[in-house]
Design a protein around this motif. Structure first.
Motif, mmCIF file in Angstrom:
data_model
loop_
_atom_site.group_PDB
_atom_site.id
_atom_site.type_symbol
_atom_site.label_atom_id
_atom_site.label_comp_id
_atom_site.label_asym_id
_atom_site.label_seq_id
_atom_site.Cartn_x
_atom_site.Cartn_y
_atom_site.Cartn_z
ATOM 1 N N ALA A 228 -12.702 3.131 7.338
ATOM 2 C CA ALA A 228 -11.966 3.006 8.592
ATOM 3 C C ALA A 228 -10.756 2.087 8.428
ATOM 4 C CB ALA A 228 -12.894 2.466 9.686
ATOM 5 N N ASN A 229 -10.914 1.049 7.637
ATOM 6 C CA ASN A 229 -9.842 0.083 7.393
ATOM 7 C C ASN A 229 -8.622 0.748 6.760
ATOM 8 O OD1 ASN A 229 -8.615 -2.498 7.134
ATOM 9 N ND2 ASN A 229 -9.350 -2.659 5.031
ATOM 10 N N LEU A 230 -8.862 1.748 5.911
ATOM 11 C CA LEU A 230 -7.767 2.390 5.173
ATOM 12 C C LEU A 230 -7.256 3.661 5.829
ATOM 13 C CD1 LEU A 230 -6.543 1.382 2.450
ATOM 14 C CD2 LEU A 230 -8.769 0.383 2.939
ATOM 15 N N ASP A 231 -7.863 4.078 6.926
ATOM 16 C CA ASP A 231 -7.468 5.336 7.552
ATOM 17 C C ASP A 231 -5.989 5.320 7.948
ATOM 18 O OD1 ASP A 231 -7.783 7.899 8.645
ATOM 19 O OD2 ASP A 231 -8.138 7.059 10.637
ATOM 20 N N GLY A 232 -5.223 6.217 7.362
ATOM 21 C CA GLY A 232 -3.808 6.329 7.688
ATOM 22 C C GLY A 232 -2.943 5.207 7.177
ATOM 23 N N ALA A 233 -3.444 4.418 6.220
ATOM 24 C CA ALA A 233 -2.693 3.247 5.750
ATOM 25 C C ALA A 233 -1.713 3.561 4.632
ATOM 26 C CB ALA A 233 -3.660 2.160 5.288
ATOM 27 N N LEU A 234 -1.873 4.714 3.984
ATOM 28 C CA LEU A 234 -0.994 5.061 2.863
ATOM 29 C C LEU A 234 -0.325 6.398 3.126
ATOM 30 C CD1 LEU A 234 -3.712 3.539 1.468
ATOM 31 C CD2 LEU A 234 -2.233 3.761 -0.512
ATOM 32 N N ALA A 235 0.875 6.555 2.575
ATOM 33 C CA ALA A 235 1.616 7.798 2.769
ATOM 34 C C ALA A 235 2.625 7.973 1.643
ATOM 35 C CB ALA A 235 2.331 7.799 4.116
ATOM 36 N N VAL A 236 3.061 9.213 1.461
ATOM 37 C CA VAL A 236 4.160 9.517 0.546
ATOM 38 C C VAL A 236 5.436 9.575 1.380
ATOM 39 C CG1 VAL A 236 5.152 11.223 -1.025
ATOM 40 C CG2 VAL A 236 2.680 10.815 -1.032
ATOM 41 N N PRO A 237 6.419 8.716 1.122
ATOM 42 C CA PRO A 237 7.667 8.774 1.890
ATOM 43 C C PRO A 237 8.305 10.159 1.788
ATOM 44 C CG PRO A 237 7.581 6.788 0.546
ATOM 45 C CD PRO A 237 6.432 7.641 0.115
ATOM 46 N N ALA A 238 8.963 10.597 2.854
ATOM 47 C CA ALA A 238 9.546 11.946 2.901
ATOM 48 C C ALA A 238 10.510 12.184 1.735
ATOM 49 C CB ALA A 238 10.252 12.150 4.237
ATOM 50 N N ARG A 239 11.279 11.166 1.376
ATOM 51 C CA ARG A 239 12.251 11.355 0.294
ATOM 52 C C ARG A 239 11.585 11.533 -1.058
ATOM 53 N NH1 ARG A 239 12.821 6.630 -2.517
ATOM 54 N NH2 ARG A 239 11.887 4.774 -1.542
ATOM 55 N N MET A 240 10.298 11.107 -1.182
ATOM 56 C CA MET A 240 9.582 11.223 -2.443
ATOM 57 C C MET A 240 8.735 12.489 -2.521
ATOM 58 S SD MET A 240 10.539 8.537 -4.062
ATOM 59 C CE MET A 240 9.358 8.333 -5.417
ATOM 60 N N ALA A 241 8.514 13.146 -1.377
ATOM 61 C CA ALA A 241 7.626 14.299 -1.332
ATOM 62 C C ALA A 241 7.997 15.402 -2.327
ATOM 63 C CB ALA A 241 7.562 14.852 0.090
ATOM 64 N N PRO A 242 9.283 15.729 -2.522
ATOM 65 C CA PRO A 242 9.597 16.789 -3.490
ATOM 66 C C PRO A 242 9.132 16.486 -4.910
ATOM 67 C CG PRO A 242 11.477 16.367 -2.056
ATOM 68 C CD PRO A 242 10.474 15.284 -1.786
#
Length: 245
Positions: free
Chosen positions: A184-198
């Protein structure tokens, strides 16, 4: 020159500083307390399995051993490995790297992680460390996972992408709490920035961290990569926490 330096500064044990025969080694006492994980381990999380592992379940589709926890919990990554058990020397070294400012340990420990990762390596897969939140990075000054991942990428001649993942929410330390609390602590805490997605589209990824306990941090990272369109994700860590027996 190296010979002269060794006369003045003889090699020391990575863990306790006692004299050893070569750089990057362990003294006999620390070696006895170092539990390197061998072939008999869970193919999903790297936890060591007793004996020859024949008492554990086999993934019929892949023909790989899987521990009870990985049968009960769906892992968002494909395969996993660890270099050491997180106790004894393994725990001491992980804490020295993470909290003791022992950056000099990174080359040797990174080599151990790279060896553990060997069964996971695919051509041209991306090597990605689990990131720190900026607030914690400013306090600690370095990301120990990135130091290990750099060594892994170098050892296997793979592209290193330390900025591919980002912590978008600061979270408390994962040292305490139940497994459910950690997820629960980590839910939604990390993401790939849009500019890095490709950069990650369709690419196999090797996630690197220092320690795996419940797997919550690695799960959040793997889910973020998959949401950005990555190919299969595998994970490797320096030390794997195990249940007390």
């Amino acid at each position: 020159m190296k010979g002269a330096l060794r006369l003045v500064y003889p090699p020391q044990c990575l863990c306790c500083g006692a004299p050893v025969g070569q750089e990057g080694g362990l003294c006999p006492a620390c070696w006895r307390e170092a539990e390197f994980i061998q072939a008999s381990c869970c193919s999903r999380c790297g936890v060591p399995l007793p004996g020859d592992g024949l008492s554990d379940e086999v993934d019929a589709a892949a023909g790989l051993l899987v521990c009870d926890d990985c049968l009960a919990v769906q892992r968002p990554w494909l395969r996993g490995r660890a270099a050491l058990v997180y106790r004894g020397t393994g725990r001491k070294l992980a804490l020295m790297l993470k909290h003791g400012d022992r950056l000099d340990l990174a080359p040797a420990l990174g080599d151990w992680v790279a060896r553990a990762a060997l069964p996971l390596v695919r051509p041209e897969m991306l090597v990605v460390p689990v990131p720190l939140h900026l607030r914690r990075l400013l306090k600690r000054k370095y990301n120990q996972a990135e130091m290990l991942s750099r060594a892994v990428a170098r050892a296997h001649a793979l592209p290193h992408e330390p900025r591919l993942l980002r912590r978008i929410r600061h979270t408390p330390m994962q040292d305490h709490g139940s497994a459910g609390d950690r997820f629960a602590n980590l839910d939604g805490a990390l993401a790939v920035p849009a500019r890095m997605a490709p950069r990650v589209q369709g690419r196999a990824v090797l996630l690197v961290d220092d320690v795996m306990a419940s797997g919550a941090t690695l799960a959040a990272a793997a889910e973020a990569l998959r949401a950005a369109g990555s190919g299969p994700v595998s994970v490797v860590v320096l030390a794997r926490a195990v249940k007390d027996t």
